[in-house]
Write a protein that holds these residues in place. Structure first.
Motif, PDB file in Angstrom:
ATOM      1  N   SER A   4       0.835  -1.189   0.000  1.00  0.00           N
ATOM      2  CA  SER A   4       0.000   0.000   0.000  1.00  0.00           C
ATOM      3  C   SER A   4       0.877   1.248   0.000  1.00  0.00           C
ATOM      4  CB  SER A   4      -0.936   0.001   1.209  1.00  0.00           C
ATOM      5  OG  SER A   4      -0.180   0.079   2.398  1.00  0.00           O
ATOM      6  N   PHE A   6       1.748   5.005   0.975  1.00  0.00           N
ATOM      7  CA  PHE A   6       1.531   5.944   2.075  1.00  0.00           C
ATOM      8  C   PHE A   6       0.747   7.155   1.570  1.00  0.00           C
ATOM      9  CE2 PHE A   6       3.339   9.751   4.265  1.00  0.00           C
ATOM     10  CZ  PHE A   6       2.750   9.540   5.497  1.00  0.00           C
ATOM     11  N   GLN A   7      -0.290   7.521   2.293  1.00  0.00           N
ATOM     12  CA  GLN A   7      -1.090   8.680   1.926  1.00  0.00           C
ATOM     13  C   GLN A   7      -0.549   9.917   2.636  1.00  0.00           C
ATOM     14  OE1 GLN A   7      -3.544   8.681  -0.435  1.00  0.00           O
ATOM     15  NE2 GLN A   7      -2.833   6.593  -0.739  1.00  0.00           N
ATOM     16  N   GLY A  38       2.799  10.068  -1.696  1.00  0.00           N
ATOM     17  CA  GLY A  38       3.444   8.888  -1.148  1.00  0.00           C
ATOM     18  C   GLY A  38       3.968   7.963  -2.227  1.00  0.00           C
ATOM     19  N   GLY A  80       8.916   9.164   2.574  1.00  0.00           N
ATOM     20  CA  GLY A  80       8.997   7.794   3.069  1.00  0.00           C
ATOM     21  C   GLY A  80       9.248   7.746   4.564  1.00  0.00           C
ATOM     22  N   ASP A  83       6.130   8.135   6.764  1.00  0.00           N
ATOM     23  CA  ASP A  83       5.422   6.864   6.933  1.00  0.00           C
ATOM     24  C   ASP A  83       6.075   6.029   8.035  1.00  0.00           C
ATOM     25  OD1 ASP A  83       3.609   4.780   6.442  1.00  0.00           O
ATOM     26  OD2 ASP A  83       4.887   3.907   4.899  1.00  0.00           O
ATOM     27  N   LYS A  84       7.391   5.925   8.012  1.00  0.00           N
ATOM     28  CA  LYS A  84       8.108   5.090   8.986  1.00  0.00           C
ATOM     29  C   LYS A  84       8.046   5.646  10.403  1.00  0.00           C
ATOM     30  CE  LYS A  84       9.648   1.741   6.505  1.00  0.00           C
ATOM     31  NZ  LYS A  84       9.264   0.381   6.749  1.00  0.00           N
ATOM     32  N   GLN A  86       5.524   7.519  11.834  1.00  0.00           N
ATOM     33  CA  GLN A  86       4.182   7.942  12.245  1.00  0.00           C
ATOM     34  C   GLN A  86       3.927   7.733  13.727  1.00  0.00           C
ATOM     35  OE1 GLN A  86       0.680   6.983   9.839  1.00  0.00           O
ATOM     36  NE2 GLN A  86       2.095   6.188   8.310  1.00  0.00           N
TER      37      GLN A  86
END
Length: 156
Positions: A4, A6-7, A38, A80, A83-84, A86
């Motif tokens: 998926s 990342f938004q 993303g 990126g 995302d990691k 969050q």
């Protein structure tokens, strides 16, 4: 492989854009943000006389090519990292992301940089807790592939 994407929130998009705008070198070159998501980063660069590397042929300087691929790659690595990281608090996340930097950059110059507008596209190959790997391409307005790059970025 169904991963998926990342938004990127509007706040995060604005954060990346603000970070980009604060770097005077980006402004001096004339790099513009086209897309931040993303999935990919797209930036473009209009040709101007100050960017010519070979004055007899009027082609884009190799250092400028390397720079725009690095800037687009760094922006993709930053996205990126969002995302990691969050799970971290906003303050801790910003503290880690402030250390973003290029560890390694390889550029393959495929054709002379002829054109009026150059577009760099970057996609994330891998994003870990501390390091991201990004693949970038530079095309001219006729969609001719001028150069490709692979960058490794410290992002945590």
């Amino acid at each position: 492989m169904n991963q998926s994407v990342f938004q990127l929130s509007e706040e995060q998009r604005q954060g990346v854009e603000s970070f980009f705008q604060r770097i005077p070198f980006n402004q001096a070159l004339g790099i513009r943000i086209v897309e931040l998501s993303g999935e990919r980063v797209v930036m473009d660069l209009p040709m101007k006389p100050e960017l010519i590397g070979n004055f007899t042929q009027g082609i884009l300087h190799g250092g400028v090519i390397s720079s725009i691929l690095d800037v687009a790659g760094g922006a993709m690595a930053l996205i990126g990292a969002f995302d990691k990281h969050q799970h971290l608090s906003q303050a801790e996340r910003m503290q880690r992301l402030s250390k973003l930097g290029t560890i390694d950059l390889r550029i393959d110059y495929l054709r002379p940089g002829r054109g009026q507008v150059f577009t760099a596209t970057a996609v994330l190959l891998r994003s870990g807790n501390k390091v991201a790997v990004v693949r970038s391409e530079l095309h001219n307005e006729d969609d001719v592939l001028v150069a490709v790059g692979t960058g490794t970025y410290l992002c945590g």
